[in-house]
Motif scaffolding. Structure first.
Motif, PDB file in Angstrom:
ATOM      1  N   LYS A  46      10.655 -40.785  16.934  1.00 50.99           N
ATOM      2  CA  LYS A  46      11.384 -39.812  17.431  1.00 50.99           C
ATOM      3  C   LYS A  46      12.077 -39.012  16.348  1.00 50.99           C
ATOM      4  O   LYS A  46      12.321 -37.844  16.632  1.00 50.99           O
ATOM      5  N   ALA A  47      12.786 -39.916  15.363  1.00 49.29           N
ATOM      6  CA  ALA A  47      13.258 -39.259  14.349  1.00 49.29           C
ATOM      7  C   ALA A  47      12.656 -38.101  13.444  1.00 49.29           C
ATOM      8  O   ALA A  47      13.129 -37.048  13.176  1.00 49.29           O
ATOM      9  N   MET A  50      11.620 -34.941  15.554  1.00 48.62           N
ATOM     10  CA  MET A  50      12.940 -34.106  15.617  1.00 48.62           C
ATOM     11  C   MET A  50      13.483 -33.419  14.332  1.00 48.62           C
ATOM     12  O   MET A  50      13.535 -32.310  14.293  1.00 48.62           O
ATOM     13  N   LYS A  73      22.457 -33.948  13.713  1.00 52.59           N
ATOM     14  CA  LYS A  73      21.501 -34.362  14.942  1.00 52.59           C
ATOM     15  C   LYS A  73      20.954 -35.817  14.922  1.00 52.59           C
ATOM     16  O   LYS A  73      21.068 -36.528  16.043  1.00 52.59           O
ATOM     17  N   SER A  76      23.958 -38.074  16.034  1.00 50.37           N
ATOM     18  CA  SER A  76      24.252 -37.842  17.343  1.00 50.37           C
ATOM     19  C   SER A  76      23.274 -38.533  18.160  1.00 50.37           C
ATOM     20  O   SER A  76      23.264 -39.060  19.556  1.00 50.37           O
ATOM     21  N   SER A  77      21.973 -38.468  17.834  1.00 51.39           N
ATOM     22  CA  SER A  77      20.712 -39.063  18.697  1.00 51.39           C
ATOM     23  C   SER A  77      20.774 -40.646  18.484  1.00 51.39           C
ATOM     24  O   SER A  77      20.188 -41.346  19.294  1.00 51.39           O
ATOM     25  N   PHE A  78      21.197 -41.253  17.407  1.00 48.80           N
ATOM     26  CA  PHE A  78      21.159 -42.581  16.959  1.00 48.80           C
ATOM     27  C   PHE A  78      22.493 -43.008  16.383  1.00 48.80           C
ATOM     28  O   PHE A  78      22.445 -43.135  15.232  1.00 48.80           O
TER      29      PHE A  78
END
Length: 108
Positions: A46-47, A50, A73, A76-78
């Motif tokens: 996913k990273a 992104m 980003k 904030s996502s992880f």
């Protein structure tokens, strides 16, 4: 535990010079994320997706600006990332060297 993404290669418009903004150029992303041991704190697939989407879409003026946006980003996502190291390289700009920038953040 460290989770890493190594040599994520993509083509993107990034740079200040007119010739850098005319056609997408090769860029290479590397990352190291420090997290608690288990369970896995960063979904690297996913990273990576992104990162690729952001770099291709945003057409940054500088690699430094790209790294700052990516760091925000990703964190904030992880949110359980304790430390990260991001590198963005432009390997084809100079004939005799690879150039780029590195951003290191420690949240602990």
């Amino acid at each position: 535990m460290e989770i890493f993404i190594k040599d994520l290669e993509m083509r993107a418009i990034i740079g200040l010079l007119p010739q850098e903004r005319e056609f997408p150029q090769r860029v290479i992303f590397n990352a190291i994320f420090t997290c608690k041991d288990l369970p896995m704190q960063v979904d690297y697939a996913k990273a990576a997706k992104m990162v690729e989407n952001i770099v291709k879409k945003e057409q940054f003026d500088t690699v430094e600006a790209a790294l700052i946006k990516l760091e925000r980003k990703l964190k904030s996502s992880f949110p359980l990332i304790k430390k990260l190291q991001l590198t963005l390289t432009k390997p084809d700009i100079l004939a005799n060297a690879k150039v780029g920038a590195r951003l290191i953040r420690d949240y602990s």
